[in-house]
Design a protein around this motif. Structure first.
Motif, PDB file in Angstrom:
ATOM      1  N   GLN A  95       0.612  -5.026 -20.755  1.00 29.14           N
ATOM      2  CA  GLN A  95      -0.837  -4.820 -20.804  1.00 29.14           C
ATOM      3  C   GLN A  95      -1.417  -4.616 -19.407  1.00 29.14           C
ATOM      4  N   GLN A  96      -0.887  -5.319 -18.419  1.00 27.29           N
ATOM      5  CA  GLN A  96      -1.446  -5.281 -17.067  1.00 27.29           C
ATOM      6  C   GLN A  96      -1.071  -4.018 -16.298  1.00 27.29           C
ATOM      7  N   LYS A  97       0.100  -3.441 -16.585  1.00 26.28           N
ATOM      8  CA  LYS A  97       0.537  -2.192 -15.941  1.00 26.28           C
ATOM      9  C   LYS A  97       0.469  -2.288 -14.411  1.00 26.28           C
ATOM     10  N   LEU A  98       1.227  -3.234 -13.863  1.00 27.12           N
ATOM     11  CA  LEU A  98       1.202  -3.503 -12.421  1.00 27.12           C
ATOM     12  C   LEU A  98       2.029  -2.493 -11.641  1.00 27.12           C
ATOM     13  N   ASP A  99       1.538  -2.145 -10.463  1.00 32.32           N
ATOM     14  CA  ASP A  99       2.341  -1.391  -9.505  1.00 32.32           C
ATOM     15  C   ASP A  99       3.274  -2.318  -8.733  1.00 32.32           C
ATOM     16  N   ILE A 100       2.760  -3.494  -8.394  1.00 31.29           N
ATOM     17  CA  ILE A 100       3.491  -4.446  -7.556  1.00 31.29           C
ATOM     18  C   ILE A 100       3.500  -5.815  -8.235  1.00 31.29           C
ATOM     19  N   LEU A 101       4.653  -6.447  -8.249  1.00 34.40           N
ATOM     20  CA  LEU A 101       4.773  -7.851  -8.631  1.00 34.40           C
ATOM     21  C   LEU A 101       5.304  -8.580  -7.401  1.00 34.40           C
ATOM     22  N   HIS A 102       4.460  -9.405  -6.784  1.00 36.54           N
ATOM     23  CA  HIS A 102       4.810 -10.085  -5.531  1.00 36.54           C
ATOM     24  C   HIS A 102       5.025 -11.563  -5.832  1.00 36.54           C
ATOM     25  N   VAL A 103       6.282 -12.004  -5.758  1.00 37.33           N
ATOM     26  CA  VAL A 103       6.686 -13.331  -6.229  1.00 37.33           C
ATOM     27  C   VAL A 103       6.928 -14.267  -5.048  1.00 37.33           C
ATOM     28  N   GLN A 104       6.276 -15.433  -5.076  1.00 35.75           N
ATOM     29  CA  GLN A 104       6.508 -16.433  -4.039  1.00 35.75           C
ATOM     30  C   GLN A 104       7.808 -17.172  -4.384  1.00 35.75           C
ATOM     31  N   THR A 105       8.693 -17.253  -3.405  1.00 38.02           N
ATOM     32  CA  THR A 105      10.058 -17.704  -3.608  1.00 38.02           C
ATOM     33  C   THR A 105      10.342 -18.938  -2.750  1.00 38.02           C
ATOM     34  N   PRO A 106      11.131 -19.899  -3.263  1.00 43.04           N
ATOM     35  CA  PRO A 106      11.855 -19.956  -4.529  1.00 43.04           C
ATOM     36  C   PRO A 106      10.905 -20.028  -5.729  1.00 43.04           C
ATOM     37  N   TYR A 107      11.397 -19.528  -6.852  1.00 45.96           N
ATOM     38  CA  TYR A 107      10.605 -19.505  -8.067  1.00 45.96           C
ATOM     39  C   TYR A 107      11.428 -20.126  -9.197  1.00 45.96           C
ATOM     40  N   THR A 122       8.917   0.729 -13.555  1.00 47.79           N
ATOM     41  CA  THR A 122       8.068   1.399 -12.563  1.00 47.79           C
ATOM     42  C   THR A 122       7.371   0.429 -11.617  1.00 47.79           C
ATOM     43  N   THR A 123       7.506  -0.877 -11.862  1.00 47.03           N
ATOM     44  CA  THR A 123       6.867  -1.896 -11.013  1.00 47.03           C
ATOM     45  C   THR A 123       7.805  -2.296  -9.891  1.00 47.03           C
ATOM     46  N   ALA A 124       7.330  -2.241  -8.646  1.00 53.03           N
ATOM     47  CA  ALA A 124       8.120  -2.716  -7.508  1.00 53.03           C
ATOM     48  C   ALA A 124       7.980  -4.233  -7.404  1.00 53.03           C
TER      49      ALA A 124
END
Length: 390
Positions: A95-107, A122-124
């Motif tokens: 639903q969100q159709k993100l270009d970027i998923l930026h994950v804080q690590t460790p997760y 298609t999401t980086a």
């Protein structure tokens, strides 16, 4: 926060910032996420925050995606998510159709790891590694988490770390190579802050701001003040302001009473993010005696930005990486005598104190969110380009 005009040809991005801890806490990772998110929005990008169980209602675009439990880790209390429905997370991202998923690590594999796995092709996916352990048990736990995350780690397009020591630990624990992109501050907000009127009276102010827990070292500072006053009669008039709350508050107040320091030591309690710049602007010497577990040291940058305060920092790996330009401002975080000596030096020697304060203000410009944010945005766009998105 300064705003820059983006070229009209540059595509505005839709970005999801992931933190599977809560955003209720004002700790360093939470500050990083919110500062980056605010800056990205100021540049015209769409930002949503994908967090664990969070009660805040004042953050635009915040989605709480899990139920969390509270645990103690690395000297802090944090929350970790319980298992979250993979199908619901997939439907949410579709639903969100993100270009970027930026994950804080460790997760956690229960939320952050699941989001990474169900992200659209298609999401980086970008990661930022934030942790440096302060015990063998935490180091072992992070190594175990790295093993559990191997499948999702293959999906990342780029891994970053907030400091060189965090990058080393990311390699050791998760087996990933990362690029160092430092933590950020809103430099202008701290630079332009004015001292609080009650401290702007000609008396020198020594400031501690942080949680009153063993790892942060407030007791060491109070012991050093006690030693300093017992051994030196020729000192300028000064006060000690302790900002923060935590499990040690009662015992620290008891120490102050027994040592006869009540006339010069003030406990303010919790200081809000809004009030922090004014407290830093009120200090002549800011002291952060943390014994370890720091991957960076954003509080050092915040304290230095104003240009009034010389900053003394415990010689731990994270703080050392931030203070690389001035090793003389570091002290052994287990040595009361060494901190007392440093305090005496900077209380008595006004020119040296002012010189170090001026250096700190200039140095911290490099960590301004406008500068680091542009670098992060370039990393986003490069990752998208490689995925044939742009």
């Amino acid at each position: 926060m300064r705003s820059r005009t983006m070229p009209s040809s540059a595509k505005m991005l839709r970005i999801g910032l992931v933190l599977d801890d809560s955003l209720d806490s004002p700790d360093g990772v939470q500050q990083y996420v919110l500062a980056i998110g605010e800056w990205l929005r100021s540049q015209g990008h769409e930002v949503i925050y994908l967090a664990g169980e969070t009660s805040r209602t004042d953050i635009k675009g915040l989605y709480s995606l899990s139920r969390n439990i509270r645990v103690k880790s690395n000297g802090n209390y944090l929350t970790i998510p319980l298992p979250t429905s993979k199908s619901k997370l997939r439907a949410f991202l579709n639903q969100q159709k993100l270009d970027i998923l930026h994950v804080q690590t460790p997760y956690s594999p229960f939320m952050g790891g699941q989001l990474v796995k169900v992200a659209a092709d298609t999401t980086a996916v970008i990661g930022t590694f934030h942790i440096l352990p302060n015990s063998r048990s935490i180091s072992f736990g992070t190594h175990l988490l790295g093993l559990l995350s191997q499948r999702s780690l293959k999906r990342f397009d780029k891994m970053l770390s907030v400091s060189p020591v965090a990058a080393v630990f990311a390699k050791q624990s998760f087996g990933v190579s990362s690029t160092v992109l430092p933590n950020v501050i809103d430099y202008a907000r701290f630079k332009k802050a004015k001292p609080l009127a009650k401290y702007d009276d000609g008396k020198l102010t020594v400031l501690f701001l942080g949680r009153l827990v063993p790892r942060k070292g407030c007791l060491l500072l109070l012991q050093a003040i006690d030693l300093l006053l017992k051994n030196n009669s020729e000192l300028p008039d000064f006060r000690v302001v302790i900002c923060g709350k935590g499990q040690l508050q009662a015992s620290l107040e008891q120490f102050v009473d027994k040592a006869g320091l009540s006339k010069i030591v003030e406990f303010t309690g919790y200081v809000s993010e809004e009030d922090k710049p004014a407290y830093y602007a009120s200090a002549d010497i800011s002291v952060f005696p943390s014994s370890g577990g720091e991957s960076f040291g954003i509080v050092l940058l915040e304290a230095m930005a104003n240009g009034r305060s010389a900053v003394l920092a415990g010689d731990n790996a994270g703080y050392r990486s931030v203070m690389d330009g001035q090793p003389d401002l570091l002290f052994n975080p287990k040595s009361v005598a060494q901190l007392a000596q440093k305090l005496q030096e900077y209380l008595v020697n006004a020119p040296e104190r002012q010189q170090m304060a001026a250096w700190g203000s200039k140095y911290t410009e490099n960590f301004d969110v406008n500068i680091v944010g542009e670098k992060l945005l370039s990393i986003y766009r490069e990752a998208l380009h490689k995925r044939n998105k742009l």
